[in-house]
Design a protein around this motif. Structure first.
Motif, mmCIF file in Angstrom:
data_model
loop_
_atom_site.group_PDB
_atom_site.id
_atom_site.type_symbol
_atom_site.label_atom_id
_atom_site.label_comp_id
_atom_site.label_asym_id
_atom_site.label_seq_id
_atom_site.Cartn_x
_atom_site.Cartn_y
_atom_site.Cartn_z
ATOM 1 N N GLU A 72 36.745 -26.526 -51.046
ATOM 2 C CA GLU A 72 35.325 -26.828 -51.252
ATOM 3 C C GLU A 72 34.791 -25.953 -52.370
ATOM 4 N N HIS A 73 34.013 -26.576 -53.260
ATOM 5 C CA HIS A 73 33.500 -25.851 -54.425
ATOM 6 C C HIS A 73 32.709 -24.598 -54.043
ATOM 7 N N GLU A 74 31.841 -24.722 -53.039
ATOM 8 C CA GLU A 74 30.891 -23.659 -52.726
ATOM 9 C C GLU A 74 31.559 -22.317 -52.438
ATOM 10 N N PHE A 75 32.730 -22.370 -51.841
ATOM 11 C CA PHE A 75 33.374 -21.130 -51.415
ATOM 12 C C PHE A 75 33.932 -20.300 -52.575
ATOM 13 N N GLU A 77 32.501 -19.359 -55.359
ATOM 14 C CA GLU A 77 31.537 -18.582 -56.151
ATOM 15 C C GLU A 77 31.871 -17.076 -56.235
ATOM 16 N N PRO A 78 32.124 -16.400 -55.089
ATOM 17 C CA PRO A 78 32.378 -14.957 -55.195
ATOM 18 C C PRO A 78 33.669 -14.606 -55.930
ATOM 19 N N ALA A 79 34.551 -15.576 -56.104
ATOM 20 C CA ALA A 79 35.857 -15.260 -56.715
ATOM 21 C C ALA A 79 35.956 -15.721 -58.169
ATOM 22 N N GLU A 80 34.886 -16.287 -58.692
ATOM 23 C CA GLU A 80 34.939 -16.859 -60.053
ATOM 24 C C GLU A 80 35.442 -15.850 -61.073
ATOM 25 N N ASP A 81 34.877 -14.635 -61.070
ATOM 26 C CA ASP A 81 35.235 -13.632 -62.076
ATOM 27 C C ASP A 81 36.700 -13.213 -61.933
ATOM 28 N N THR A 82 37.112 -13.055 -60.690
ATOM 29 C CA THR A 82 38.503 -12.645 -60.439
ATOM 30 C C THR A 82 39.460 -13.687 -60.997
ATOM 31 N N ILE A 83 39.166 -14.945 -60.740
ATOM 32 C CA ILE A 83 40.055 -16.021 -61.205
ATOM 33 C C ILE A 83 40.040 -16.097 -62.737
ATOM 34 N N ALA A 84 38.863 -15.889 -63.298
ATOM 35 C CA ALA A 84 38.751 -15.967 -64.766
ATOM 36 C C ALA A 84 39.534 -14.847 -65.453
ATOM 37 N N VAL A 98 45.579 -26.020 -53.309
ATOM 38 C CA VAL A 98 46.224 -25.802 -54.610
ATOM 39 C C VAL A 98 45.758 -26.872 -55.597
ATOM 40 N N GLN A 99 45.744 -28.130 -55.146
ATOM 41 C CA GLN A 99 45.310 -29.218 -56.037
ATOM 42 C C GLN A 99 43.840 -29.103 -56.393
ATOM 43 N N PHE A 100 43.058 -28.694 -55.407
ATOM 44 C CA PHE A 100 41.616 -28.556 -55.642
ATOM 45 C C PHE A 100 41.369 -27.505 -56.725
ATOM 46 N N MET A 101 42.102 -26.390 -56.618
ATOM 47 C CA MET A 101 41.954 -25.331 -57.617
ATOM 48 C C MET A 101 42.467 -25.781 -58.982
ATOM 49 N N ALA A 102 43.573 -26.536 -58.969
ATOM 50 C CA ALA A 102 44.152 -26.992 -60.243
ATOM 51 C C ALA A 102 43.161 -27.885 -60.990
ATOM 52 N N GLU A 103 42.422 -28.686 -60.240
ATOM 53 C CA GLU A 103 41.410 -29.544 -60.875
ATOM 54 C C GLU A 103 40.216 -28.719 -61.325
ATOM 55 N N LYS A 104 39.850 -27.758 -60.486
ATOM 56 C CA LYS A 104 38.641 -26.961 -60.754
ATOM 57 C C LYS A 104 38.847 -26.010 -61.931
ATOM 58 N N TYR A 105 40.050 -25.442 -62.018
ATOM 59 C CA TYR A 105 40.340 -24.492 -63.108
ATOM 60 C C TYR A 105 41.448 -25.093 -63.980
ATOM 61 N N ALA A 106 41.034 -26.029 -64.811
ATOM 62 C CA ALA A 106 41.992 -26.834 -65.575
ATOM 63 C C ALA A 106 42.856 -25.989 -66.508
#
Lengths: 222, 87
Positions: A72-75, A77-84, A98-106
Motif C-alpha cells: 500500500e502506498h501510504e505505508f 512515506e516514512p521510508a522514502e528517504d531511506t529507499i532513495a 516486491v512487485q508493488f515496490m518495483a512499480e513504485k520505484y521504477a
C-alpha cells in the motif's frame, strides 16, 4: 495470511553483491507472522549479509529498514528517504510487496528475499499450512468449512478419490484427505444430505484461468 | 510446500566460510548473563577470588529474556567468535 520462506543466502548474495549500497527492507505484516520477512528478520538478514560481505572481502554497505506493509502506498512515506539513498533494495515482503515496490520505484533495482509460498494459517506456533487458493468462487459453505480446492491435491469437488486411505492422502501419510475431513465435519453437523448433492462444474475463470484478477470499489475511489 | 522441504532448505542457510585456525589464536567469547542468577554467580566467583579466562567478556542483562536475536548477530558481526547465554 501470506506465507513465504527466506531464499538461501547464496542466492540472495548473488543478486545483490554487485551493488554498493543495499537496503534490506522488511514487511511487518503477513511474512512477519511466519518469522521470515518482518522488520526483525530483515535486520537479521542484513547482519548476515554484512558478515558474508566481510568474509568475501567485498565492500558493500548493507542497511536495514522496514514498514508495516509493502502493498500500500501510504505505508511507504516514512521510508522514502531511506529507499532513495540506496542502489538496490532487497525486499523481504511477499511477491506482492516486491512487485508493488518495483512499480513504485521504477529506477531502483528490487530483489526478492523470500520465496512466496501460499495463503495459510498458523496451525500452531511455528506451523503454517495452506488453507486457501483464492479461486474466486468460495465453496466452503457446501463443504463444511473445509476447502477441497486448496487442501485436496487434485482439487476435486465431489468426494474423495481412490487415493484416500485411512483418512490420509496418497501423496503423504502426513497429509489429511480433505474430503475425509469434509465428510467427518458434515457428519458431525448432521449435514450429510449436502454431501449427496452434486457440485456443479466449477467456473475456473474466476481463478487464475481468467488471467490476473482485479477488484474495484468505485464508491471508495478518490 | 511441505514443512520437511522448508526444514531441508534451512540447512543450506549458512554464510560461514571455513578458515584455517592460526596458531596461538584464542576465541573471543561473549557471555550474556542474567542479572539475577548467572551474573550473580559470576559476581560470587569474583568474591571467592576464582579466576577465568580473560577472553570471556560478560554482558549483564536484566533477564536472558531480554536477549534478542540481533544482539547475537551484532556480537558475531563485530568479531566475537562465540556467544553464550546464561540465565
Amino acid at each position: 495470511m501470506i506465507v513465504g520462506t527466506q531464499k538461501p543466502m547464496e542466492e540472495i548474495w548473488e543478486m545483490i553483491k554487485s551493488y554498493k549500497k543495499v537496503l534490506v527492507f522488511g514487511c511487518n505484516t503477513c511474512v512477519a507472522v511466519c518469522h521470515q520477512g518482518g522488520n526483525k528478520e530483515a535486520e537479521i538478514m542484513a547482519s548476515m549479509l554484512n558478515m558474508h560481505a566481510a568474509q568475501e572481502g567485498v565492500e558493500i554497505e548493507i542497511q536495514h529498514s522496514g514498514i508495516e506493509r509493502q502493498c500500500e502506498h501510504e505505508f511507504f512515506e516514512p521510508a522514502e528517504d531511506t529507499i532513495a539513498g540506496v542502489d538496490a533494495v532487497l525486499s523481504t515482503a511477499c511477491g506482492i510487496g516486491v512487485q508493488f515496490m518495483a512499480e513504485k520505484y521504477a529506477n531502483t533495482p528490487l530483489f526478492p528475499g523470500l520465496d512466496t509460498c501460499f495463503l495459510g494459517a498458523v496451525d500452531e506456533h511455528g506451523v503454517f499450512s495452506e488453507k486457501c487458493q483464492a479461486c474466486g468462487k468460495c465453496v466452503l459453505g457446501e463443504t463444511g468449512g473445509i476447502c477441497p480446492v486448496s487442501r485436496c491435491a487434485k482439487r476435486i469437488l465431489n468426494g474423495p478419490c481412490g487415493g484416500s486411505t485411512n483418512g490420509k492422502c496418497e501423496l503423504s501419510k502426513d497429509l489429511d484427505c480433505a474430503w475425509q475431513l469434509i465428510i467427518e465435519r458434515l457428519t458431525a453437523l448432521g449435514r450429510m444430505d449436502d454431501y449427496e448433492k452434486l457440485a456443479e462444474l466449477k467456473d475456473w475463470s474466476f481463478d487464475r484461468a481468467g488471467g490476473p484478477r482485479k477488484f474495484i470499489r468505485e464508491d471508495i475511489q478518490v | 510446500m511441505s514443512s520437511q522441504t522448508i526444514a531441508e532448505k534451512k540447512d543450506t542457510d549458512s554464510v560461514e566460510i571455513p578458515r584455517d585456525i592460526p596458531e596461538g589464536w584464542s576465541p573471543t567469547i561473549l557471555a550474556f548473563a542474567c542479572h539475577y542468577c548467572a551474573f550473580a554467580a559470576a559476581d560470587l566467583a569474583g568474591v571467592m577470588r576464582l579466576s577465568y579466562e580473560t577472553n570471556v567478556k560478560i554482558i549483564r542483562l536484566p533477564c536472558t529474556g531480554k536477549l534478542d536475536h540481533i544482539y547475537v548477530m551484532r556480537a558475531f558481526e563485530r568479531g566475537a567468535d562465540g556467544v553464550f547465554a546464561a540465565g
